[in-house]
Scaffold this motif. Structure first.
Motif, PDB file in Angstrom:
ATOM      1  N   ARG A 169       0.838  -1.219   0.000  1.00 15.36           N
ATOM      2  CA  ARG A 169       0.000   0.000   0.000  1.00 15.36           C
ATOM      3  C   ARG A 169       0.862   1.253   0.000  1.00 15.36           C
ATOM      4  O   ARG A 169       0.395   2.336   0.363  1.00 15.36           O
ATOM      5  N   CYS A 170       2.100   1.178  -0.413  1.00 17.42           N
ATOM      6  CA  CYS A 170       2.930   2.375  -0.573  1.00 17.42           C
ATOM      7  C   CYS A 170       2.208   3.336  -1.520  1.00 17.42           C
ATOM      8  O   CYS A 170       1.903   2.986  -2.664  1.00 17.42           O
ATOM      9  N   ALA A 171       1.953   4.545  -1.052  1.00 18.54           N
ATOM     10  CA  ALA A 171       1.167   5.506  -1.846  1.00 18.54           C
ATOM     11  C   ALA A 171       1.871   5.870  -3.151  1.00 18.54           C
ATOM     12  O   ALA A 171       1.211   6.177  -4.152  1.00 18.54           O
ATOM     13  N   TYR A 172       3.187   5.818  -3.150  1.00 21.00           N
ATOM     14  CA  TYR A 172       3.939   6.198  -4.355  1.00 21.00           C
ATOM     15  C   TYR A 172       3.852   5.105  -5.421  1.00 21.00           C
ATOM     16  O   TYR A 172       3.985   5.370  -6.606  1.00 21.00           O
ATOM     17  N   PHE A 173       3.637   3.870  -4.997  1.00 20.79           N
ATOM     18  CA  PHE A 173       3.416   2.769  -5.935  1.00 20.79           C
ATOM     19  C   PHE A 173       2.088   2.980  -6.673  1.00 20.79           C
ATOM     20  O   PHE A 173       1.980   2.729  -7.885  1.00 20.79           O
ATOM     21  N   ALA A 187       7.979   8.260  -9.081  1.00 22.70           N
ATOM     22  CA  ALA A 187       8.986   7.255  -9.437  1.00 22.70           C
ATOM     23  C   ALA A 187       8.880   6.072  -8.481  1.00 22.70           C
ATOM     24  O   ALA A 187       8.783   6.260  -7.267  1.00 22.70           O
ATOM     25  N   CYS A 188       8.898   4.869  -9.032  1.00 15.35           N
ATOM     26  CA  CYS A 188       8.741   3.674  -8.193  1.00 15.35           C
ATOM     27  C   CYS A 188       9.437   2.492  -8.853  1.00 15.35           C
ATOM     28  O   CYS A 188       9.052   2.068  -9.942  1.00 15.35           O
ATOM     29  N   ASN A 189      10.463   1.983  -8.168  1.00 15.39           N
ATOM     30  CA  ASN A 189      11.209   0.827  -8.694  1.00 15.39           C
ATOM     31  C   ASN A 189      10.375  -0.441  -8.772  1.00 15.39           C
ATOM     32  O   ASN A 189      10.676  -1.338  -9.561  1.00 15.39           O
ATOM     33  N   LYS A 190       9.370  -0.541  -7.942  1.00 18.66           N
ATOM     34  CA  LYS A 190       8.533  -1.744  -7.962  1.00 18.66           C
ATOM     35  C   LYS A 190       7.622  -1.739  -9.188  1.00 18.66           C
ATOM     36  O   LYS A 190       7.415  -2.762  -9.830  1.00 18.66           O
ATOM     37  N   GLY A 233      13.616   4.638  -9.746  1.00 17.98           N
ATOM     38  CA  GLY A 233      13.888   5.333  -8.487  1.00 17.98           C
ATOM     39  C   GLY A 233      12.777   5.058  -7.484  1.00 17.98           C
ATOM     40  O   GLY A 233      11.837   4.306  -7.779  1.00 17.98           O
ATOM     41  N   CYS A 234      12.921   5.642  -6.312  1.00 19.69           N
ATOM     42  CA  CYS A 234      11.951   5.385  -5.238  1.00 19.69           C
ATOM     43  C   CYS A 234      11.580   6.707  -4.596  1.00 19.69           C
ATOM     44  O   CYS A 234      12.366   7.285  -3.849  1.00 19.69           O
ATOM     45  N   GLU A 235      10.389   7.178  -4.906  1.00 21.92           N
ATOM     46  CA  GLU A 235       9.969   8.477  -4.390  1.00 21.92           C
ATOM     47  C   GLU A 235       9.612   8.436  -2.906  1.00 21.92           C
ATOM     48  O   GLU A 235       9.512   9.473  -2.259  1.00 21.92           O
ATOM     49  N   GLU A 263      17.937  -0.116  -0.518  1.00 20.92           N
ATOM     50  CA  GLU A 263      17.976   1.234  -1.097  1.00 20.92           C
ATOM     51  C   GLU A 263      16.984   1.347  -2.259  1.00 20.92           C
ATOM     52  O   GLU A 263      16.536   2.434  -2.602  1.00 20.92           O
ATOM     53  N   SER A 264      16.616   0.215  -2.864  1.00 22.43           N
ATOM     54  CA  SER A 264      15.706   0.235  -4.016  1.00 22.43           C
ATOM     55  C   SER A 264      14.246   0.378  -3.614  1.00 22.43           C
ATOM     56  O   SER A 264      13.436   0.905  -4.376  1.00 22.43           O
ATOM     57  N   CYS A 265      13.898  -0.130  -2.437  1.00 22.20           N
ATOM     58  CA  CYS A 265      12.478  -0.143  -2.050  1.00 22.20           C
ATOM     59  C   CYS A 265      12.344  -0.305  -0.546  1.00 22.20           C
ATOM     60  O   CYS A 265      13.002  -1.167   0.056  1.00 22.20           O
ATOM     61  N   ILE A 266      11.462   0.491   0.049  1.00 21.97           N
ATOM     62  CA  ILE A 266      11.253   0.446   1.500  1.00 21.97           C
ATOM     63  C   ILE A 266       9.798   0.112   1.834  1.00 21.97           C
ATOM     64  O   ILE A 266       9.321   0.377   2.935  1.00 21.97           O
ATOM     65  N   ALA A 267       9.096  -0.495   0.863  1.00 24.13           N
ATOM     66  CA  ALA A 267       7.670  -0.782   1.060  1.00 24.13           C
ATOM     67  C   ALA A 267       7.467  -1.938   2.035  1.00 24.13           C
ATOM     68  O   ALA A 267       8.400  -2.665   2.375  1.00 24.13           O
TER      69      ALA A 267
END
Ligand code: SF4
Length: 352
Positions: free
Chosen positions: A118-122, A128-131, A137-139, A155-159
């Motif tokens: 549920r990452c809002a940026y996804f 920007a979203c690496n997933k 990138g990862c906003e 570093e690529s994703c913190i979801a």
């Protein structure tokens, strides 16, 4: 919404064949998938509707005492199955903590494992979203990280993985049954979800065409039924994802802990089994000192991924509270709306 092909196979084998082509996705209740399609977050070329496949909507006790839950069993039906809730009350409690009554009536067991973060940026296709778009990138880094990871992030994703249901399941050694192009195989739920590393777009061990057909709980897991809880901290009492959650299960002999199971939710991109904390509880005296030690051990490797250090202390306190309530005894009946984890319980002294 992008156009797509719609297929309704009659057998699991036909479904696997149909879903093996690139760009295909399985459709069950669609409670997450359809939202993602409407928002343009994903755009499958083919939907393989599995809702009419026979035999996947049953809850069965097998000869060895394990319980097999078909992938199409609805969350509400599983939570309200009296025999299941008696044996695995923390799983029922987690199911009833999730989403809303309407969603629980539709959502399936298999779909719950595969729901997206549920990452809002996804969900925001302007971010920007690496997933969603590998290499973009990862906003979320430097953004709103309230619901983001404190364990196992990269570093690529913190979801985080948002499931409630998966948390007690992973604590109780659930196994995922998968049908695929190479036949039937089984994967422990603990090994089913992947941490992000440098490929956050790859979330599970599933290969193209692989279909979850069931989730199985071992008979041994029912020994924790008398002392187990699932606690969920969220921003409102209903219809909200966890900020942090915990499943605790104790097998007690008087005040001595014979064995313990412990897992955390919404702290990582997978339900997080706290193995070392469990080891610290085995053989210990049930009580605040042991629970505090277990909580410290469970979060020893945690680090904030942004402005979310509070989640580490919150997770420690939820572990202590879940263990304390589990030790006091599982309630006779799981409430239709599980109480706030901050509610006081008569006769139970909550230390954190
Ligand atoms: Fe995407 Fe993961 Fe970053 Fe969220 S945390 S924006 S899901 S890469």
């Amino acid at each position: 919404m992008k156009s797509f092909e719609y297929i309704r196979p009659k057998t699991v084998q036909d479904a696997v064949a149909a879903a093996s082509m690139p760009g295909a996705a399985y459709l069950a209740a669609g409670t997450n998938l359809v939202d993602l399609m409407k928002g343009g977050v994903i755009g499958p070329d083919r939907l393989v509707d599995v809702t009419h496949l026979p035999g996947l909507d049953r809850i069965e006790t097998l000869g060895d005492g394990s319980v097999r839950i078909g992938a199409l069993v609805r969350n509400a039906d599983l939570a309200h199955d009296a025999a299941f809730a008696r044996s695995f009350p923390s799983v029922a409690e987690a199911l009833l903590s999730g989403a809303s009554a309407q969603l629980r009536n539709a959502a399936t067991v298999g779909g719950n494992l595969l729901q997206r973060t549920r990452c809002a940026y996804f969900y925001d296709v302007a971010s920007a979203c690496n997933k969603r778009d590998p290499g973009a990138g990862c906003e979320a880094r430097g953004g709103d990280t309230r619901l983001h990871a404190v364990l196992g992030w990269s570093e690529s994703c913190i979801a985080t993985h948002p499931s409630d249901f998966c948390v007690p399941l992973v604590a109780l050694d659930a196994v995922v049954e998968i049908e695929g192009q190479t036949g039937h195989r089984e994967v422990p739920l603990e090994a089913f979800h992947r941490l992000p590393g440098i490929t956050p777009d790859v979330e599970t061990v599933l290969a193209p065409g692989d279909m979850i057909v069931a989730v199985r709980l071992p008979a041994e897991a029912a020994r924790f039924a008398k002392h187990t809880r699932y606690l969920k901290v969220r921003d409102r009492t209903s219809y909200a994802f966890a900020v942090v959650s915990a499943a605790a299960a104790l097998h007690l002999d008087g005040d001595r802990i014979i064995a313990a199971r412990l897992a955390l939710g919404s702290v990582a991109m997978k339900p997080w089994r706290a193995w070392a904390a469990e080891d610290s509880l085995a053989g210990a005296v049930s009580g605040p000192e042991s629970f505090r030690r277990a909580a410290e051990i469970a979060l020893a490797d945690a680090k904030p991924s942004g402005d979310n250090a509070f989640k580490i202390e919150l997770a420690r306190r939820i572990i202590i509270r879940a263990c304390t309530l589990a030790a006091a005894g599982t309630p006779d009946r799981v409430s239709a709306l599980p109480a706030s984890p901050f509610a006081s319980i008569p006769g139970v002294h909550l230390h954190a």
